[in-house]
Design a protein around this motif. Structure first.
Motif, PDB file in Angstrom:
ATOM      1  N   THR A  24       0.810  -1.212   0.000  1.00 11.74           N
ATOM      2  CA  THR A  24       0.000   0.000   0.000  1.00 11.74           C
ATOM      3  C   THR A  24       0.847   1.267   0.000  1.00 11.74           C
ATOM      4  OG1 THR A  24      -0.206  -0.077   2.408  1.00 11.74           O
ATOM      5  CG2 THR A  24      -1.978  -1.092   1.112  1.00 11.74           C
ATOM      6  N   ASN A  25       2.087   1.183   0.510  1.00 14.88           N
ATOM      7  CA  ASN A  25       2.950   2.355   0.534  1.00 14.88           C
ATOM      8  C   ASN A  25       4.387   1.904   0.758  1.00 14.88           C
ATOM      9  OD1 ASN A  25       3.765   5.008   0.446  1.00 14.88           O
ATOM     10  ND2 ASN A  25       2.892   5.581   2.414  1.00 14.88           N
ATOM     11  N   LEU A  26       5.324   2.735   0.353  1.00 19.27           N
ATOM     12  CA  LEU A  26       6.741   2.451   0.523  1.00 19.27           C
ATOM     13  C   LEU A  26       7.449   3.771   0.791  1.00 19.27           C
ATOM     14  CD1 LEU A  26       8.948   0.210   0.247  1.00 19.27           C
ATOM     15  CD2 LEU A  26       9.160   0.920  -2.131  1.00 19.27           C
ATOM     16  N   LYS A  27       8.246   3.818   1.876  1.00 17.90           N
ATOM     17  CA  LYS A  27       9.006   5.023   2.214  1.00 17.90           C
ATOM     18  C   LYS A  27      10.444   4.635   2.516  1.00 17.90           C
ATOM     19  CE  LYS A  27       5.528   6.896   5.099  1.00 17.90           C
ATOM     20  NZ  LYS A  27       5.220   7.629   6.301  1.00 17.90           N
ATOM     21  N   ASN A  70      18.036  -4.810  10.548  1.00 18.94           N
ATOM     22  CA  ASN A  70      17.041  -4.999  11.605  1.00 18.94           C
ATOM     23  C   ASN A  70      15.684  -5.028  10.916  1.00 18.94           C
ATOM     24  OD1 ASN A  70      14.914  -3.490  13.482  1.00 18.94           O
ATOM     25  ND2 ASN A  70      16.268  -4.750  14.724  1.00 18.94           N
ATOM     26  N   TYR A  71      14.978  -6.128  11.072  1.00 14.95           N
ATOM     27  CA  TYR A  71      13.724  -6.370  10.381  1.00 14.95           C
ATOM     28  C   TYR A  71      12.630  -6.581  11.425  1.00 14.95           C
ATOM     29  CZ  TYR A  71      10.439  -8.899   7.421  1.00 14.95           C
ATOM     30  OH  TYR A  71       9.317  -9.303   6.753  1.00 14.95           O
ATOM     31  N   SER A  72      11.611  -5.736  11.395  1.00 12.22           N
ATOM     32  CA  SER A  72      10.527  -5.872  12.371  1.00 12.22           C
ATOM     33  C   SER A  72       9.175  -5.706  11.685  1.00 12.22           C
ATOM     34  CB  SER A  72      10.672  -4.851  13.500  1.00 12.22           C
ATOM     35  OG  SER A  72      10.665  -3.541  12.997  1.00 12.22           O
ATOM     36  N   VAL A  73       8.161  -6.306  12.281  1.00 14.17           N
ATOM     37  CA  VAL A  73       6.800  -6.241  11.761  1.00 14.17           C
ATOM     38  C   VAL A  73       5.948  -5.470  12.758  1.00 14.17           C
ATOM     39  CG1 VAL A  73       4.770  -7.586  11.080  1.00 14.17           C
ATOM     40  CG2 VAL A  73       7.049  -8.440  10.574  1.00 14.17           C
ATOM     41  N   TRP A  74       5.126  -4.572  12.240  1.00 13.53           N
ATOM     42  CA  TRP A  74       4.243  -3.751  13.048  1.00 13.53           C
ATOM     43  C   TRP A  74       2.830  -3.907  12.519  1.00 13.53           C
ATOM     44  CZ3 TRP A  74       6.494  -0.136  16.632  1.00 13.53           C
ATOM     45  CH2 TRP A  74       7.885  -0.182  16.651  1.00 13.53           C
ATOM     46  N   MET A 152       9.362  -2.799   8.856  1.00  9.62           N
ATOM     47  CA  MET A 152      10.369  -1.759   9.023  1.00  9.62           C
ATOM     48  C   MET A 152      11.740  -2.428   8.901  1.00  9.62           C
ATOM     49  SD  MET A 152      10.883   1.158  11.947  1.00  9.62           S
ATOM     50  CE  MET A 152      10.743   0.048  13.303  1.00  9.62           C
ATOM     51  N   ILE A 153      12.521  -1.962   7.952  1.00 14.53           N
ATOM     52  CA  ILE A 153      13.833  -2.533   7.685  1.00 14.53           C
ATOM     53  C   ILE A 153      14.871  -1.447   7.922  1.00 14.53           C
ATOM     54  CG2 ILE A 153      15.279  -3.667   5.960  1.00 14.53           C
ATOM     55  CD1 ILE A 153      12.442  -4.215   4.541  1.00 14.53           C
ATOM     56  N   LYS A 154      15.648  -1.603   8.996  1.00 14.46           N
ATOM     57  CA  LYS A 154      16.716  -0.650   9.310  1.00 14.46           C
ATOM     58  C   LYS A 154      18.027  -1.232   8.811  1.00 14.46           C
ATOM     59  CE  LYS A 154      14.605   1.216  13.478  1.00 14.46           C
ATOM     60  NZ  LYS A 154      14.788   1.419  14.922  1.00 14.46           N
ATOM     61  N   ILE A 155      18.836  -0.374   8.194  1.00  7.72           N
ATOM     62  CA  ILE A 155      20.085  -0.821   7.597  1.00  7.72           C
ATOM     63  C   ILE A 155      21.261  -0.115   8.274  1.00  7.72           C
ATOM     64  CG2 ILE A 155      21.429  -0.946   5.478  1.00  7.72           C
ATOM     65  CD1 ILE A 155      18.700  -0.909   3.996  1.00  7.72           C
ATOM     66  N   SER A 156      22.225  -0.923   8.683  1.00  7.44           N
ATOM     67  CA  SER A 156      23.446  -0.413   9.306  1.00  7.44           C
ATOM     68  C   SER A 156      24.635  -0.900   8.485  1.00  7.44           C
ATOM     69  CB  SER A 156      23.556  -0.950  10.733  1.00  7.44           C
ATOM     70  OG  SER A 156      24.857  -0.790  11.233  1.00  7.44           O
ATOM     71  N   THR A 164      16.287   3.727   7.020  1.00 11.71           N
ATOM     72  CA  THR A 164      15.155   2.836   7.250  1.00 11.71           C
ATOM     73  C   THR A 164      14.267   2.796   6.010  1.00 11.71           C
ATOM     74  OG1 THR A 164      15.199   3.496   9.580  1.00 11.71           O
ATOM     75  CG2 THR A 164      13.240   2.332   8.813  1.00 11.71           C
ATOM     76  N   ILE A 165      13.770   1.603   5.710  1.00 16.32           N
ATOM     77  CA  ILE A 165      12.783   1.409   4.656  1.00 16.32           C
ATOM     78  C   ILE A 165      11.504   0.928   5.327  1.00 16.32           C
ATOM     79  CG2 ILE A 165      12.161   0.115   2.588  1.00 16.32           C
ATOM     80  CD1 ILE A 165      15.181  -0.118   2.015  1.00 16.32           C
ATOM     81  N   TYR A 166      10.400   1.607   5.029  1.00 13.99           N
ATOM     82  CA  TYR A 166       9.091   1.244   5.567  1.00 13.99           C
ATOM     83  C   TYR A 166       8.248   0.696   4.424  1.00 13.99           C
ATOM     84  CZ  TYR A 166      10.561   4.411   9.307  1.00 13.99           C
ATOM     85  OH  TYR A 166      11.257   5.023  10.308  1.00 13.99           O
ATOM     86  N   ASP A 167       7.794  -0.541   4.548  1.00 15.18           N
ATOM     87  CA  ASP A 167       6.937  -1.161   3.546  1.00 15.18           C
ATOM     88  C   ASP A 167       5.590  -1.441   4.200  1.00 15.18           C
ATOM     89  OD1 ASP A 167       5.864  -2.445   1.365  1.00 15.18           O
ATOM     90  OD2 ASP A 167       7.087  -4.250   1.559  1.00 15.18           O
TER      91      ASP A 167
END
Length: 182
Positions: A24-27, A70-74, A152-156, A164-167
């Motif tokens: 539905t959205n990607l940031k 870092n991969y998390s689901v909300w 939410m995918i955080k990249i280090s 961060t990438i928000y899908d």
């Protein structure tokens, strides 16, 4: 005990019917413009009801030798709240020693046909995710309630959190089983 848990999960997933998903959205947020530049971060309609995610990140300081994800689901209820898992993976170690018993294995496996990060470190190129389509079969393994979710995918890299990438996606479970002709 473990078998009973697996049997219950399998029974619930069979009873839930077919799962349909869509982006539905990607940031994309990468504040340090001297390290990574966002060339593309958008959804693209590929066909009727088919939406692909596209991300192109230009790496400005090559080679990249250390990467953590870092991969998390909300889940959206009244705002987004943590749901299921929050996992941090050393990508360089994972690429050398993939472990099929981790959540990241399924996440990475779903993206593998669409992403050019398919080798061990160091990375000497841009990161490109092209036309990543959510496959409904991905969510048949794990029965989750219908609703709106955010990955939410955080990249280090090199020990510094870069961005961060928000899908955002919707998961709908059809109550009526589909009729499939053989």
């Amino acid at each position: 005990m473990k078998f009973a848990f697996i049997a219950v999960i399998f029974g619930i997933s069979l009873a839930w019917g077919d799962v349909s998903t869509r982006h539905t959205n990607l940031k994309c947020e990468f504040p340090d413009k001297t390290y990574l530049q966002i060339l593309v971060c958008r959804l693209k309609v590929l066909g009727r009801g088919i939406i692909g995610a596209n991300v192109h990140l230009k790496a400005l300081n090559l080679p990249i030798r250390k990467v953590q994800i870092n991969y998390s689901v909300w889940r959206k209820l009244s705002g987004y709240h943590p749901f299921l898992f929050n996992v941090t993976v050393d990508l360089c170690h994972y690429m050398q020693h993939p472990n099929p018993l981790t959540v990241f294995y399924y996440f990475y496996g779903a993206m593998l046909p669409f992403i050019n990060v398919n080798h061990t470190c160091p990375f000497n190129h841009d990161i490109i995710l092209k036309n990543f389509v959510l496959d409904n079969k991905m969510f048949n393994r794990v029965p989750i309630p219908k609703g709106s979710y955010m990955f939410m995918i955080k990249i280090s890299s090199e020990g510094v959190w870069r961005g961060t990438i928000y899908d955002y996606l919707d998961v709908n479970v059809d109550d009526a089983p589909s009729i499939k002709s053989g």
